[in-house]
Design an enzyme around this catalytic site. Structure first.
Site, PDB file in Angstrom:
ATOM      1  N   LYS A  20      32.820  87.127 -11.108  1.00  0.00           N
ATOM      2  CA  LYS A  20      32.794  86.241 -12.689  1.00  0.00           C
ATOM      3  C   LYS A  20      34.413  86.433 -13.614  1.00  0.00           C
ATOM      4  CE  LYS A  20      31.292  85.695 -17.306  1.00  0.00           C
ATOM      5  NZ  LYS A  20      30.380  86.080 -18.466  1.00  0.00           N
ATOM      6  N   LYS A  60      33.592  90.465 -10.234  1.00  0.00           N
ATOM      7  CA  LYS A  60      34.725  90.616 -10.275  1.00  0.00           C
ATOM      8  C   LYS A  60      34.717  89.078  -9.513  1.00  0.00           C
ATOM      9  CE  LYS A  60      34.287  92.947  -6.311  1.00  0.00           C
ATOM     10  NZ  LYS A  60      32.837  94.050  -6.451  1.00  0.00           N
ATOM     11  N   THR A  96      26.365  97.173   4.654  1.00  0.00           N
ATOM     12  CA  THR A  96      25.821  96.084   4.920  1.00  0.00           C
ATOM     13  C   THR A  96      25.515  95.479   7.315  1.00  0.00           C
ATOM     14  OG1 THR A  96      28.054  94.729   4.603  1.00  0.00           O
ATOM     15  CG2 THR A  96      26.611  95.265   2.557  1.00  0.00           C
ATOM     16  N   THR A 118      33.529 102.151   2.338  1.00  0.00           N
ATOM     17  CA  THR A 118      33.557 100.863   3.057  1.00  0.00           C
ATOM     18  C   THR A 118      34.490 100.763   3.877  1.00  0.00           C
ATOM     19  OG1 THR A 118      33.967  98.707   3.328  1.00  0.00           O
ATOM     20  CG2 THR A 118      35.093  99.360   1.433  1.00  0.00           C
ATOM     21  N   ASP A 140      29.793  94.346  -6.896  1.00  0.00           N
ATOM     22  CA  ASP A 140      29.182  94.242  -7.970  1.00  0.00           C
ATOM     23  C   ASP A 140      29.033  94.955  -9.240  1.00  0.00           C
ATOM     24  OD1 ASP A 140      28.157  93.337  -5.141  1.00  0.00           O
ATOM     25  OD2 ASP A 140      26.664  95.460  -5.639  1.00  0.00           O
ATOM     26  N   GLN A 185      34.460  94.307  -3.259  1.00  0.00           N
ATOM     27  CA  GLN A 185      34.106  96.013  -2.830  1.00  0.00           C
ATOM     28  C   GLN A 185      35.139  96.487  -4.297  1.00  0.00           C
ATOM     29  OE1 GLN A 185      34.757  94.873   0.051  1.00  0.00           O
ATOM     30  NE2 GLN A 185      33.167  94.158   0.223  1.00  0.00           N
ATOM     31  N   GLY A 214      29.988  90.205  -2.051  1.00  0.00           N
ATOM     32  CA  GLY A 214      28.731  88.816  -2.396  1.00  0.00           C
ATOM     33  C   GLY A 214      29.175  88.030  -4.190  1.00  0.00           C
ATOM     34  N   HIS A 215      29.835  87.166  -3.960  1.00  0.00           N
ATOM     35  CA  HIS A 215      30.471  87.885  -5.556  1.00  0.00           C
ATOM     36  C   HIS A 215      30.034  85.620  -6.365  1.00  0.00           C
ATOM     37  CE1 HIS A 215      34.421  90.053  -4.301  1.00  0.00           C
ATOM     38  NE2 HIS A 215      33.635  90.146  -4.991  1.00  0.00           N
TER      39      HIS A 215
HETATM   40  P1  GDP Z   1      30.792  91.093  -7.878  1.00  0.00           P
HETATM   41  O1  GDP Z   1      30.665  91.216  -6.646  1.00  0.00           O
HETATM   42  O2  GDP Z   1      31.664  92.363  -8.431  1.00  0.00           O
HETATM   43  O3  GDP Z   1      31.910  89.268  -7.748  1.00  0.00           O
HETATM   44  O4  GDP Z   1      29.891  90.782  -8.864  1.00  0.00           O
HETATM   45  P2  GDP Z   1      28.202  90.215  -8.382  1.00  0.00           P
HETATM   46  O5  GDP Z   1      28.431  88.690  -8.183  1.00  0.00           O
HETATM   47  O6  GDP Z   1      27.852  90.561  -6.620  1.00  0.00           O
HETATM   48  O7  GDP Z   1      27.055  91.009  -9.308  1.00  0.00           O
HETATM   49  C1  GDP Z   1      27.545  90.965 -10.539  1.00  0.00           C
HETATM   50  C2  GDP Z   1      26.577  90.125 -10.906  1.00  0.00           C
HETATM   51  O8  GDP Z   1      25.671  90.451 -12.305  1.00  0.00           O
HETATM   52  C3  GDP Z   1      25.838  88.905 -10.834  1.00  0.00           C
HETATM   53  O9  GDP Z   1      24.199  88.647 -10.257  1.00  0.00           O
HETATM   54  C4  GDP Z   1      26.210  87.903 -11.799  1.00  0.00           C
HETATM   55  O10 GDP Z   1      26.091  87.124 -12.365  1.00  0.00           O
HETATM   56  C5  GDP Z   1      25.848  88.600 -13.228  1.00  0.00           C
HETATM   57  N1  GDP Z   1      26.671  88.979 -13.814  1.00  0.00           N
HETATM   58  C6  GDP Z   1      27.642  88.848 -14.008  1.00  0.00           C
HETATM   59  N2  GDP Z   1      28.744  89.606 -15.568  1.00  0.00           N
HETATM   60  C7  GDP Z   1      27.170  89.434 -16.137  1.00  0.00           C
HETATM   61  C8  GDP Z   1      27.074  89.875 -17.470  1.00  0.00           C
HETATM   62  O11 GDP Z   1      27.672  89.904 -18.408  1.00  0.00           O
HETATM   63  N3  GDP Z   1      26.047  89.692 -17.939  1.00  0.00           N
HETATM   64  C9  GDP Z   1      24.962  89.729 -17.291  1.00  0.00           C
HETATM   65  N4  GDP Z   1      23.845  89.942 -17.710  1.00  0.00           N
HETATM   66  N5  GDP Z   1      24.805  89.306 -16.269  1.00  0.00           N
HETATM   67  C10 GDP Z   1      26.080  89.366 -15.627  1.00  0.00           C
HETATM   68  P1  IMO Z   2      31.252  93.170  -3.766  1.00  0.00           P
HETATM   69  O1  IMO Z   2      32.421  92.470  -3.181  1.00  0.00           O
HETATM   70  C1  IMO Z   2      28.127  96.353  -4.123  1.00  0.00           C
HETATM   71  C2  IMO Z   2      28.829  99.252   0.201  1.00  0.00           C
HETATM   72  C3  IMO Z   2      27.738  99.022   1.547  1.00  0.00           C
HETATM   73  C4  IMO Z   2      27.879 100.772   2.116  1.00  0.00           C
HETATM   74  C5  IMO Z   2      28.961 100.746   1.714  1.00  0.00           C
HETATM   75  C6  IMO Z   2      29.486 100.828   3.419  1.00  0.00           C
HETATM   76  O2  IMO Z   2      30.465  91.821  -3.666  1.00  0.00           O
HETATM   77  O3  IMO Z   2      31.142  94.074  -5.348  1.00  0.00           O
HETATM   78  P2  IMO Z   2      29.945  97.945   4.440  1.00  0.00           P
HETATM   79  O4  IMO Z   2      28.971  97.149   5.351  1.00  0.00           O
HETATM   80  O5  IMO Z   2      31.481  97.540   3.922  1.00  0.00           O
HETATM   81  O6  IMO Z   2      30.391  98.622   5.452  1.00  0.00           O
HETATM   82  O7  IMO Z   2      29.198  99.474   3.485  1.00  0.00           O
HETATM   83  O8  IMO Z   2      30.000  99.661   1.020  1.00  0.00           O
HETATM   84  N1  IMO Z   2      29.199  97.686   0.304  1.00  0.00           N
HETATM   85  C7  IMO Z   2      29.217  97.311  -1.330  1.00  0.00           C
HETATM   86  N2  IMO Z   2      28.260  97.649  -2.433  1.00  0.00           N
HETATM   87  N3  IMO Z   2      29.353  95.316  -3.614  1.00  0.00           N
HETATM   88  C8  IMO Z   2      30.136  95.106  -2.640  1.00  0.00           C
HETATM   89  O9  IMO Z   2      30.890  94.664  -2.221  1.00  0.00           O
HETATM   90  C9  IMO Z   2      30.018  96.266  -1.031  1.00  0.00           C
HETATM   91  N4  IMO Z   2      30.623  95.654  -0.419  1.00  0.00           N
HETATM   92  C10 IMO Z   2      30.184  97.118  -0.165  1.00  0.00           C
HETATM   93  O10 IMO Z   2      26.729  98.943   0.262  1.00  0.00           O
HETATM   94  O11 IMO Z   2      27.150 101.592   0.991  1.00  0.00           O
HETATM   95 MG    MG Z   3      28.417  91.500  -5.065  1.00  0.00          MG
END
Ligand code: GDP
Ligand code: IMO
Ligand code: MG
Length: 426
Positions: free
Chosen positions: A18, A16, A128, A239, A13, A224, A40-41
């Protein structure tokens, strides 16, 4: 033949999605190489939010061919639902290509994931529950069902039966649940998924190599992150795939010589969802600020993410594991209100100062962070789009972080929106 890998450097999270979206402007193809709908991207474009799970984050651009590589585990129902949702919002998903060698996640994988977690009780991993572990386990046991199997009904039925011979024993004898009927499941998958998926299934290896040989720029999008990697993460709290840069080679079918840029994504602090060690974890007001201001709740599961300070020890290790060429720091704006900001520069383990990631995980479990504390910038950074817009204290924080990690911080994100970023170096 330039290729870029976008990889998470912490526990996921980091943003990635963005940066994949942002860099897609200059790419021809975006390839997801591992994971599944545990990811979840999030992309925020012109105030509209897109939360992607399986579809690569380049999908919003008409010139991009989005590819789901062989290393991904695909729930066909989830993929179709996601494509449908995007199509209803006017996004063209017809260009999406799915590797015939990717493995399927079927409903019993998700059931087994949830049952394993419940069985573990307090020792649960906090997965998850998307069936990721059981699907990759079937792949490793040679019981997996691949996307290409859908294209041959007899083979598909045989494979479902074969896989369920094992899974049903576990369901009935270990977990005291009802068995899954193979014919019923095969009917459902073939009936609901085959025709809508058929035009998307192909030989993605040929597709990717043809693009690279034609001099096109391909981006490999990791899901991840480094410390959730099955081999390099905080096992068993990981994972079941390899998000690290090497995973892009196996998960997309390319050799390392193609890769000339590995962009690591890191938050300006750290978060983790689910169980596992976390030396810089915070239980105080600063942590609460990170969660509330940073909206640190899972994109898909809604779970609260655990907050902590930036850990340079982990990041130095991530540089090595991924051959990072540079770093993008996200969510710097989340720290705007803090009086002081800390970076973990080393650990204290059994009275010793340790600057490298300890190889023995027991040491990592009881590592005490040694911090360097710097003044906060107390400025709203959400409109900062050029290096000159950063106040000296924020600049200093990034310089310190860069010095500690050892690779350039070339990009900084100051908000969720596509335009909220600063290019620091060319
Ligand atoms: P990913 O899994 O690596 O693609 O990241 P996620 O989308 O799960 O989580 C990142 C969260 O932070 C999302 O809700 C983005 O919209 C938000 N986000 C990304 N970059 C920034 C930033 O620079 N500032 C803030 N406030 N939010 C951000
Ligand atoms: P993105 O791509 C954050 C974590 C789960 C758990 C562990 C194993 O959005 O960054 P799994 O369901 O993969 O067997 O769970 O990995 N996990 C993540 N945490 N971002 C993710 O994906 C994740 N995908 C799995 O919370 O601790
Ligand atoms: Mg994510």
């Amino acid at each position: 033949m330039p290729a870029t890998i976008v990889v998470g450097t912490q526990w996921g999270d980091e943003g990635k999605g963005k940066f994949t979206d942002l860099l897609s402007k200059e790419m021809s193809m975006v390839v997801r190489y591992q994971g599944g709908h545990n990811a979840g991207h999030t992309l925020v474009v012109d105030g509209e939010t897109f939360a992607l799970q399986l579809v690569p984050s380049g999908i919003l651009y008409d010139h991009i061919v989005p590819v789901i590589g062989n290393g991904v585990v695909v729930d066909p129902f989830v993929l179709l639902a996601e494509m449908d949702k995007l199509a209803r919002r006017g996004v063209d998903t017809t260009r999406l290509r799915v590797s015939g060698n990717a493995h399927l996640i079927l409903p019993y994988h998700q059931q087994l994931d949830a049952l394993h977690e419940r069985h573990l009780g307090k020792a649960k991993l906090g997965t998850t529950k998307r069936g990721i572990g059981p699907a990759y386990a079937d792949k490793a046991m040679r019981l997996g069902i691949r996307v290409q199997d859908l294209l041959d009904e007899d083979i598909f039925r045989q494979k479902v039966e074969g896989s369920l011979t094992h899974a049903n024993k576990v369901l009935t004898k270990v977990f005291n649940r009802l068995p899954v009927d193979p014919a019923e499941l095969a009917d459902k998958v073939l009936g609901e998924c085959l025709e809508p998926l058929r035009p998307h299934i192909c030989d993605t290896i040929d597709l990717v190599h043809t693009a690279l040989e034609g001099g096109q720029h391909v981006l490999f999008e990791g899901a991840q992150a480094t410390f959730l990697d099955l081999d390099h993460g905080t096992y068993p709290f990981v994972t079941s795939s390899n998000p690290t840069a090497g995973g892009a080679c196996t998960g997309a079918g390319i050799g390392p010589k193609h890769i000339n840029r590995v962009l690591g994504i890191a938050k300006a602090y750290t978060t983790r969802v689910g169980s596992g060690p976390f030396p810089t974890e915070l239980f105080d007001e600063a942590g609460e600020t990170m969660v509330t201001v940073g909206r640190e709740f899972g994109t898909n599961t809604g779970r609260r993410r655990r907050p902590g300070w930036f850990d340079a020890v982990m990041l130095r290790h991530a540089v090595r594991l991924n051959s990072l060429t540079e770093l993008a720091i996200t969510k710097l704006d989340v720290l705007d209100s803090l009086d002081t900001v800390k970076i973990c520069v080393a650990y204290e383990i059994d009275g010793q100062r340790v600057e490298k990631m300890p190889y023995h995980q027991s040491d990592f479990h009881h590592a005490t962070p040694i911090y360097e504390e710097v003044p906060g910038w107390k400025t709203d950074l959400s409109h900062a789009t050029e290096p000159g817009h950063l106040p000296p204290a924020a600049q200093h924080y990034l310089d310190l972080l860069e010095e500690q990690v050892g690779v350039p911080v070339s990009l900084v994100s100051t908000g969720p929106g596509r335009d909220q970023y600063i290019q620091r170096t060319a």
